[in-house]
Design an enzyme around this catalytic site. Structure first.
Site, PDB file in Angstrom:
ATOM      1  N   ALA A 139       0.860  -1.193   0.000  1.00 37.59           N
ATOM      2  CA  ALA A 139       0.000   0.000   0.000  1.00 37.59           C
ATOM      3  C   ALA A 139       0.890   1.234   0.000  1.00 37.59           C
ATOM      4  O   ALA A 139       2.109   1.143   0.197  1.00 37.59           O
ATOM      5  CB  ALA A 139      -0.888   0.004   1.241  1.00 37.59           C
ATOM      6  N   LYS A 140       0.323   2.363  -0.248  1.00 38.15           N
ATOM      7  CA  LYS A 140       1.048   3.642  -0.116  1.00 38.15           C
ATOM      8  C   LYS A 140       0.010   4.732   0.062  1.00 38.15           C
ATOM      9  O   LYS A 140      -1.121   4.593  -0.424  1.00 38.15           O
ATOM     10  CB  LYS A 140       1.869   3.913  -1.388  1.00 38.15           C
ATOM     11  CG  LYS A 140       3.014   4.857  -1.174  1.00 38.15           C
ATOM     12  CD  LYS A 140       4.143   4.136  -0.475  1.00 38.15           C
ATOM     13  CE  LYS A 140       5.366   4.985  -0.262  1.00 38.15           C
ATOM     14  NZ  LYS A 140       6.467   4.137   0.252  1.00 38.15           N
ATOM     15  N   GLY A 141       0.393   5.809   0.729  1.00 33.02           N
ATOM     16  CA  GLY A 141      -0.555   6.894   0.918  1.00 33.02           C
ATOM     17  C   GLY A 141       0.148   8.226   0.929  1.00 33.02           C
ATOM     18  O   GLY A 141       1.379   8.286   0.989  1.00 33.02           O
TER      19      GLY A 141
END
Ligand code: NAD
Length: 416
Positions: free
Chosen positions: A105-107
Site C-alpha cells: 500500500a502507499k498513501g
C-alpha cells in the site's frame, strides 16, 4: 492513461516483464495490474489564522493476498494517484521478496509541510486518518513513515486510531517512537539493510570491502546510516552529497564528522579538507560502489555510460530509469534494485508489528540479528534466480516477488 515514463507505466512495464519470465496466467497478470482499492479524501483543517485549508489525501491498497496491506504515508506538494499506485505495487513485490506477510500500500497528502505549523500538521494527520480509518487496522492496513512524515506523525496516527476505537492499538502503525511501542533499530534499518546487500554482492563479484571506494548521493536518514555502516566495514567514503551539493575526498570522509558539519552549516559542502562537487559529478565519480539515497530518476540514459562504479545499491526508490537500467546491464555493472536493497525499513517495521501484537520488546541485538538474517536470505533468493535464469538482479527480484504473490492468488482462488 499512463504515458511511457510515469511511475505507474514503469511499474506496469516491470510487472509485464516478470509476467513474461514467469509465463504467468494472463488472468492473474490482469488482477495484479490494478490496485484492489484506491481512496481519495478531502482533508479539511482549521489553520492557525482561522481560515480553512483543504488538502487532497490518497491511500492506495494494491494486493493483500499474503497478509494485511503495508506502506508508508508521504506528505509532499505534488503527489499524484499515478505515483502512489506505482509505489503501492512496488511495496507488494518488496514484501514478497523479503518474505514478510504483507501486501503493498502507499498513501499521501498533497501538502508542503514547510508551510504548516506543528499544530496544523497534527490536525492534518488526525483528519486524514479519521477519513480512511475504516480501511486501516492491524489486520487490514498498517501505515509507516515516508517522505516528510516521521515518528511523531506515526504517534498521532496511533493516537487517532486508538481514540476512535476506544482502546490503545499500537500495532495499527509502525515507525513509532520507542516509548510508545516503536522497535529498537528502526531508524537505521534501511541503511543497514543496504549494506547487508552490498556485503553479499561484493562477495559474489569478488570486491573487497576493505578500502573499497563508496560514493553516496543523499545524506538523510538512509544515506547517513549507509555511509556510517560502510565506513565501519572498512570502506572509504570518497563522496557524499545532499540537496545543496556534494563533497569529495580521495582520502575518505568520516560520516559522523560530515554529519556534525551538516548540522552546523546546513549542508555537507565546504567540509574541511574535501573538495566541493555537484550531485552530477558525484554520480560519475571514480568509485567502486555507488549508493543513490535521495531521489528518483537520478541515473538516466544521459549519465549511465559515465558511471564508474562496479556496483550500484539503490537505497532510494526508483533512482534508475528503465533506459539507464539497460545501459548498466550491458556494461555488466552489478545493480542491487530498490525493491531488494531498501527493504530493511519494512522488515524492521514488520518486527515492530510482531512485537506490538505479542506485547514484547526485543533488544537492539535481536532486531539486528533478525534483520541481517532476513536481508541475507532475500539477497540470496534473488541471486539464485539471476544464476538460474541468467537475468539481472532487478528482473530476478521482480520475478521472485510477483511469483510469490501469484502463487498466493492461485492457492486462495478468486472469490466469489
Ligand atoms: P531524508 O528526507 O531523510 O533524506 C533525503 C536526503 O536527500 C537529504 O539529505 C536531502 O538533502 C537529499 N536530497 C534531496 N534532494 C537532493 C538532490 N537533488 N540531490 C542530492 N541529494 C538530495 O529521506 P530518507 O528517509 O533518507 O530517504 C531517502 C530515499 O530512500 C528516498 O528515496 C526514500 O523513498 C527511500 N527509502 C527510505 C526508507 C526509510 O526507511 N527512510 C525506506 C525505503 C526507501
Amino acid at each position: 492513461m499512463a504515458t511511457d515514463h510515469t511511475p505507474l507505466a514503469v511499474a506496469q512495464a516491470q510487472l509485464n516483464l516478470a509476467a513474461k519470465k514467469l509465463n504467468l496466467d494472463p488472468r492473474i497478470h490482469k488482477i495484479l495490474s490494478e490496485p484492489k482499492r484506491s481512496i481519495i479524501v478531502s482533508v479539511d483543517i482549521k489553520l492557525d489564522n482561522c481560515s480553512v485549508g483543504v488538502f487532497r489525501g490518497i491511500r492506495v491498497q494494491h494486493w493483500d493476498v499474503r497478509g494485511p496491506f503495508k506502506g508508508g504515508i508521504r506528505y509532499y506538494p505534488n503527489i499524484t494517484m499515478d505515483e502512489v499506485t506505482a509505489l503501492a505495487m512496488l511495496m507488494t513485490w518488496k514484501c514478497a521478496i523479503a518474505d514478510i506477510p504483507y501486501g503493498g500500500a502507499k498513501g499521501g497528502v498533497c501538502v508542503d509541510t514547510k508551510k504548516l505549523s506543528k499544530g496544523e500538521l497534527e490536525r492534518l494527520t488526525r483528519r486524514y486518518i479519521s477519513l480512511i480509518v475504516d480501511y486501516l487496522g492491524p489486520h487490514r492496513d498498517i501505515p509507516a513513515p515516508d517522505m516528510y512524515t516521521d515518528a511523531q506523525t506515526m504517534a498521532w496516527i496511533m493516537d487517532t486510531y486508538s481514540q476512535l476505537k476506544g482502546y490503545s492499538v499500537p500495532e495499527c502503525v509502525t515507525g513509532k517512537p520507542v516509548e510508545i511501542g516503536g522497535s529498537e533499530g528502526r531508524t537505521e534499518a534501511t541503511g543497514k539493510g543496504v549494506i547487508h546487500c552490498v556485503k553479499e554482492a561484493a562477495s559474489k563479484i569478488g570486491l573487497k570491502l576493505k578500502g573499497a571506494k563508496v560514493a553516496i548521493q543523499g545524506f538523510g536518514n538512509v544515506g547517513f546510516h549507509a555511509a556510517q555502516l560502510a565506513h565501519e566495514q572498512g570502506c572509504k567514503i570518497v563522496a557524499i552529497s545532499d540537496s545543496v551539493g556534494g563533497v569529495y575526498s580521495s582520502q575518505g570522509l568520516d560520516p559522523q564528522a560530515v554529519l556534525v558539519h551538516k548540522e552546523k552549516t546546513g549542508s555537507v559542502q565546504n567540509f574541511n579538507g574535501a573538495t566541493n562537487i555537484t550531485n552530477e559529478e558525484l554520480l560519475e565519480t571514480n568509485c567502486d560502489i555507488l549508493i543513490p539515497a535521495a531521489l528518483q530518476n537520478q541515473i538516466t540514459r544521459k549519465n549511465a555510460d559515465k558511471i564508474q562504479a562496479r556496483m550500484i545499491a539503490e537505497a532510494a526508490n526508483g533512482p534508475t530509469t528503465p533506459e539507464a537500467d539497460k545501459i548498466l546491464s550491458e556494461r555488466d555493472i552489478c545493480l542491487i534494485p530498490d525493491i531488494l536493497a531498501n527493504s530493511g525499513g519494512v522488515i524492521v517495521s514488520y518486527f515492530e508489528w510482531v512485537q506490538n501484537l505479542t506485547r514484547e520488546h526485543w533488544t537492539l541485538e535481536e532486531v539486528n540479528k533478525k534483520l541481517e538474517a532476513k536481508m541475507t536470505k532475500a539477497f540470496n533468493d534473488v541471486y539464485l534466480i539471476t544464476q538460474k535464469e541468467e537475468s539481472d538482479m532487478r528482473t530476478a527480484a521482480l520475478t521472485l516477488g510477483v511469483g510469490r504473490v501469484a502463487d498466493a492468488i492461485k492457492t486462495l482462488g478468486l472469490w466469489p
